[in-house]
Design a protein around this motif. Structure first.
Motif, short mmCIF file in Angstrom:
data_model
loop_
_atom_site.label_atom_id
_atom_site.label_comp_id
_atom_site.label_asym_id
_atom_site.label_seq_id
_atom_site.Cartn_x
_atom_site.Cartn_y
_atom_site.Cartn_z
N ALA A 97 -61.56 -2.97 13.00
CA ALA A 97 -60.16 -3.28 12.64
C ALA A 97 -59.89 -3.14 11.15
O ALA A 97 -58.73 -3.14 10.72
N LEU A 98 -60.95 -2.99 10.34
CA LEU A 98 -60.77 -2.91 8.89
C LEU A 98 -60.30 -1.53 8.47
O LEU A 98 -60.77 -0.52 9.00
N ASP A 99 -59.41 -1.50 7.49
CA ASP A 99 -59.02 -0.21 6.92
C ASP A 99 -59.96 0.16 5.78
O ASP A 99 -60.04 1.32 5.36
N ARG A 100 -60.67 -0.84 5.28
CA ARG A 100 -61.59 -0.61 4.17
C ARG A 100 -62.68 -1.67 4.22
O ARG A 100 -62.42 -2.81 4.59
N HIS A 101 -63.90 -1.29 3.87
CA HIS A 101 -65.00 -2.24 3.84
C HIS A 101 -65.83 -1.97 2.60
O HIS A 101 -66.09 -0.81 2.25
N TRP A 102 -66.25 -3.02 1.92
CA TRP A 102 -66.95 -2.86 0.64
C TRP A 102 -68.22 -2.03 0.78
O TRP A 102 -68.65 -1.35 -0.16
N ASN A 103 -68.84 -2.04 1.97
CA ASN A 103 -70.11 -1.33 2.16
C ASN A 103 -69.96 -0.12 3.08
O ASN A 103 -70.94 0.39 3.62
N LYS A 104 -68.72 0.34 3.25
CA LYS A 104 -68.47 1.40 4.24
C LYS A 104 -69.22 2.69 3.93
O LYS A 104 -69.74 3.35 4.85
N GLU A 105 -69.31 3.05 2.68
CA GLU A 105 -69.99 4.29 2.32
C GLU A 105 -71.46 4.26 2.76
O GLU A 105 -71.98 5.23 3.34
N ALA A 106 -72.12 3.14 2.51
CA ALA A 106 -73.52 3.00 2.92
C ALA A 106 -73.65 3.00 4.44
O ALA A 106 -74.57 3.62 5.00
N ASN A 158 -60.73 -8.27 2.01
CA ASN A 158 -61.61 -7.58 1.07
C ASN A 158 -60.84 -6.76 0.03
O ASN A 158 -61.20 -6.76 -1.15
N THR A 159 -59.78 -6.09 0.46
CA THR A 159 -59.04 -5.22 -0.48
C THR A 159 -58.37 -6.02 -1.60
O THR A 159 -58.58 -5.72 -2.78
N PRO A 160 -57.57 -7.05 -1.29
CA PRO A 160 -56.97 -7.82 -2.39
C PRO A 160 -58.01 -8.60 -3.20
O PRO A 160 -57.84 -8.80 -4.41
N TRP A 161 -59.09 -9.05 -2.53
CA TRP A 161 -60.16 -9.75 -3.26
C TRP A 161 -60.79 -8.82 -4.29
O TRP A 161 -60.97 -9.19 -5.45
N SER A 162 -61.09 -7.59 -3.88
CA SER A 162 -61.72 -6.63 -4.79
C SER A 162 -60.80 -6.31 -5.97
O SER A 162 -61.26 -6.20 -7.12
N ALA A 163 -59.51 -6.17 -5.68
CA ALA A 163 -58.55 -5.87 -6.75
C ALA A 163 -58.48 -7.03 -7.75
O ALA A 163 -58.46 -6.81 -8.97
N ALA A 164 -58.45 -8.26 -7.23
CA ALA A 164 -58.40 -9.43 -8.10
C ALA A 164 -59.67 -9.55 -8.93
O ALA A 164 -59.62 -9.88 -10.13
N TRP A 165 -60.79 -9.26 -8.32
CA TRP A 165 -62.08 -9.33 -9.02
C TRP A 165 -62.15 -8.31 -10.16
O TRP A 165 -62.52 -8.64 -11.29
N GLU A 166 -61.79 -7.07 -9.85
CA GLU A 166 -61.85 -6.01 -10.87
C GLU A 166 -60.93 -6.33 -12.05
O GLU A 166 -61.31 -6.15 -13.22
N LYS A 167 -59.74 -6.80 -11.74
CA LYS A 167 -58.78 -7.13 -12.80
C LYS A 167 -59.30 -8.28 -13.66
O LYS A 167 -59.25 -8.23 -14.90
N THR A 168 -59.81 -9.32 -13.00
CA THR A 168 -60.31 -10.49 -13.73
C THR A 168 -61.52 -10.14 -14.58
O THR A 168 -61.65 -10.61 -15.72
N ASP A 169 -62.39 -9.31 -14.04
CA ASP A 169 -63.60 -8.94 -14.77
C ASP A 169 -63.25 -8.24 -16.09
O ASP A 169 -63.83 -8.55 -17.14
N SER A 170 -62.30 -7.33 -16.03
CA SER A 170 -61.94 -6.60 -17.26
C SER A 170 -61.28 -7.53 -18.27
O SER A 170 -61.54 -7.44 -19.48
N LEU A 171 -60.43 -8.45 -17.79
CA LEU A 171 -59.77 -9.40 -18.70
C LEU A 171 -60.76 -10.41 -19.27
O LEU A 171 -60.63 -10.84 -20.43
#
Length: 359
Positions: free
Chosen positions: A73-82, A206-219
């Motif tokens: 059901a996921l449109d994206r998964h953090w480990n999908k490539e692997a 996962n998608t909004p979590w990843s976006a929030a994480w990336e933004k926070t990390d850079s800031l």
């Protein structure tokens, strides 16, 4: 006619009552926080967690895996490539997926229940599970096959190679002997003769979590550079106090690791605070400091909470659907504090954490 109407009403009433009982039936949980990697040559005493789990006598073991339905059901998964690479690896081997995989999987479980040493049938089951995205249970079957491997004859080695690849290449499908499943949760399930590991992960956010994480990390990197430039400020003293506390907790973790007691430490409030610092950039302890990305951290906490709520709901719903009264939950240690809190607040649920449980 009146008789049949009465009978129908009684039946409906009974089913509704049964469903109500099932929804609210008492559930006891032994919650075990664990590391995702214990290293190639662990000094860890895994019996500490295993023996407590066996004494608990659970009806099921839950792992931090997605159900096939949730994965699909996921449109994206953090480990999908692997995962896609692993699926491609098995596909390239050329062993066919059954025409009706779910019926085939059910038959294999039934067969292995009667003949657990039919290794080639277990290989076929593992393959079908993986190809239908039941990665958690495929991993459990890989574990069982790995333990049985010394008893393989030439015919079984050839079958393994044909179905899953060379016997020493399970790493190509993500199999690791260093993780919590191989060392703790699969041995528990095997000893209890459980057929499956129950899935409970939730990756809908996962998608909004990843976006929030990336933004926070850079800031946060900008904040860190700025605050360390002025060591005389009150903000720096607050920041440095947290750094010092974090370092002290790191020393406790290192000491536990060296003593073979890391799992025990991962189930303490000290670990909860340490992972809170690390995963959320200091979290609320740095709120209010100039330049600290508080909004970003709050977004991270929002989606982290939603994920953990979903995981807890999956545990309770699926345990009750299964008719389980006692279950072991194995999960990455960073989830411990929040999941235990959520589960304890759920009606009819009793939670024992690893260190507080004394059989």
């Amino acid at each position: 006619m009146k008789f049949f109407v009465s009978l129908l009403l009684i039946t409906v009433s009974f089913l509704a009552s049964a469903q109500s009982v099932k929804k609210g039936q008492p559930l006891e949980i032994l919650f075990i926080a664990a590391a995702h990697d214990y290293g190639a040559k662990p000094v860890e005493d895994f019996t500490y967690a295993i023996n407590k789990a066996l004494a608990f006598k659970p009806d099921a073991v839950f792992g931090e895996n997605l159900s096939p339905e949730d994965y699909d059901a996921l449109d994206r998964h953090w480990n999908k490539e692997a995962i896609d690479k692993r699926l491609a690896y098995l596909t390239k081997l050329g062993y066919p997926v059954p025409k009706h995989p779910q019926a085939f999987i059910a038959r294999q479980y039934k067969l292995l229940r009667k003949y657990p040493n039919y290794h080639q049938e277990r290989m076929k089951l593992a393959h079908a599970l993986f190809m239908t995205h039941d990665f958690g249970n495929a991993s459990y079957q890989f574990y069982l096959l790995d333990k049985m491997r010394p008893a393989f004859g030439a015919e079984e080695v050839a079958a393994f190679t044909r179905i899953l690849g060379p016997v020493d290449s399970l790493k190509n499908v993500g199999f690791r002997r260093t993780n919590e499943y191989y060392n703790i949760f699969h041995p528990i399930a095997q000893t209890l003769k459980l057929e499956k590991i129950m899935p409970m992960d939730c990756q809908k956010y996962n998608t909004p979590w990843s976006a929030a994480w990336e933004k926070t990390d850079s800031l946060y990197k900008i904040f860190e550079k700025s605050i360390e430039a002025d060591t005389n400020s009150a903000d720096y003293r607050t920041y440095q106090k947290l750094v010092n506390e974090n370092n002290a907790l790191q020393r406790l973790l290192n000491k536990a690791n060296q003593a073979g007691k890391s799992t025990e430490f991962l189930n303490t409030v000290e670990w909860d605070k340490y992972t809170d610092f690390g995963n959320f950039y200091g979290n609320r302890y740095l709120f209010g400091l100039k330049g600290f990305p508080e909004n970003g951290v709050r977004d991270m906490l929002k989606y982290w909470t939603l994920r953990n709520e979903g995981m807890c709901q999956n545990i309770v719903n699926r345990a009750r659907q299964l008719g389980a009264k006692r279950v072991v939950v194995g999960v990455g240690a960073s989830h411990r504090e929040l999941m235990v809190s959520i589960l304890k607040a759920m009606p009819g649920v009793t939670v024992y954490t690893l260190n507080e449980y004394h059989p």
